[in-house]
Design an enzyme around this catalytic site. Sequence first.
Site, short mmCIF file in Angstrom:
data_model
loop_
_atom_site.label_atom_id
_atom_site.label_comp_id
_atom_site.label_asym_id
_atom_site.label_seq_id
_atom_site.Cartn_x
_atom_site.Cartn_y
_atom_site.Cartn_z
N ASP A 1 0.85 -1.19 0.00
CA ASP A 1 0.00 0.00 0.00
C ASP A 1 0.89 1.23 0.00
O ASP A 1 1.96 1.22 0.60
CB ASP A 1 -0.90 0.02 1.23
CG ASP A 1 -2.01 -1.02 1.16
OD1 ASP A 1 -2.45 -1.35 0.05
OD2 ASP A 1 -2.46 -1.47 2.23
N ASP B 1 -6.93 -1.29 -4.71
CA ASP B 1 -7.98 -0.87 -3.77
C ASP B 1 -8.89 0.18 -4.41
O ASP B 1 -10.11 0.13 -4.26
CB ASP B 1 -7.36 -0.29 -2.50
CG ASP B 1 -6.55 -1.29 -1.72
OD1 ASP B 1 -6.79 -2.51 -1.86
OD2 ASP B 1 -5.65 -0.86 -0.97
#
Length: 151
Positions: A111, A126
Amino acid sequence: MLFYIISLIVIAIDQLSKLWVRSSMVVGGSRPFLDPYVHFEYYQNTGAAFSSFQGYGKLFVVFAVFVTAVIIYYRTKGVLKGTWMELATGFLVGGAIGNAIDRVLFGKVTDFIVLGRMTGIMNIADIAINIGIVAIILSVIFRREPKQSYS
């Protein structure tokens, strides 16, 4: 065909962006990008959104495969049709597979995107999943039903 093109584009952009982050940043490192709206911060997530379910990432691989199989099944049955549904499911499947690849290869998801002052860190997969879900909801809400004649 649009479904497959969108899925492949999402997977490619997601994996290339994560490769760039892993090769050019250190975990916990931060890099400005379009400040104050977006910045990059490298984080490795072994769970799900907002770091929930840490250590259970492998279960999300099974879930991603299941969701992908269900979508492909219903596409072949003609249930998921139309341009918006092609786009929506393409984003959803592309994002699910993008994160599943990370979980299988690395045991965690890379991330790095932080929007504004949000506390959550995300990645391209995402964002694609969120776009897909919103597009599916909008597609269902604004679906045009064929007019029936009552003759």
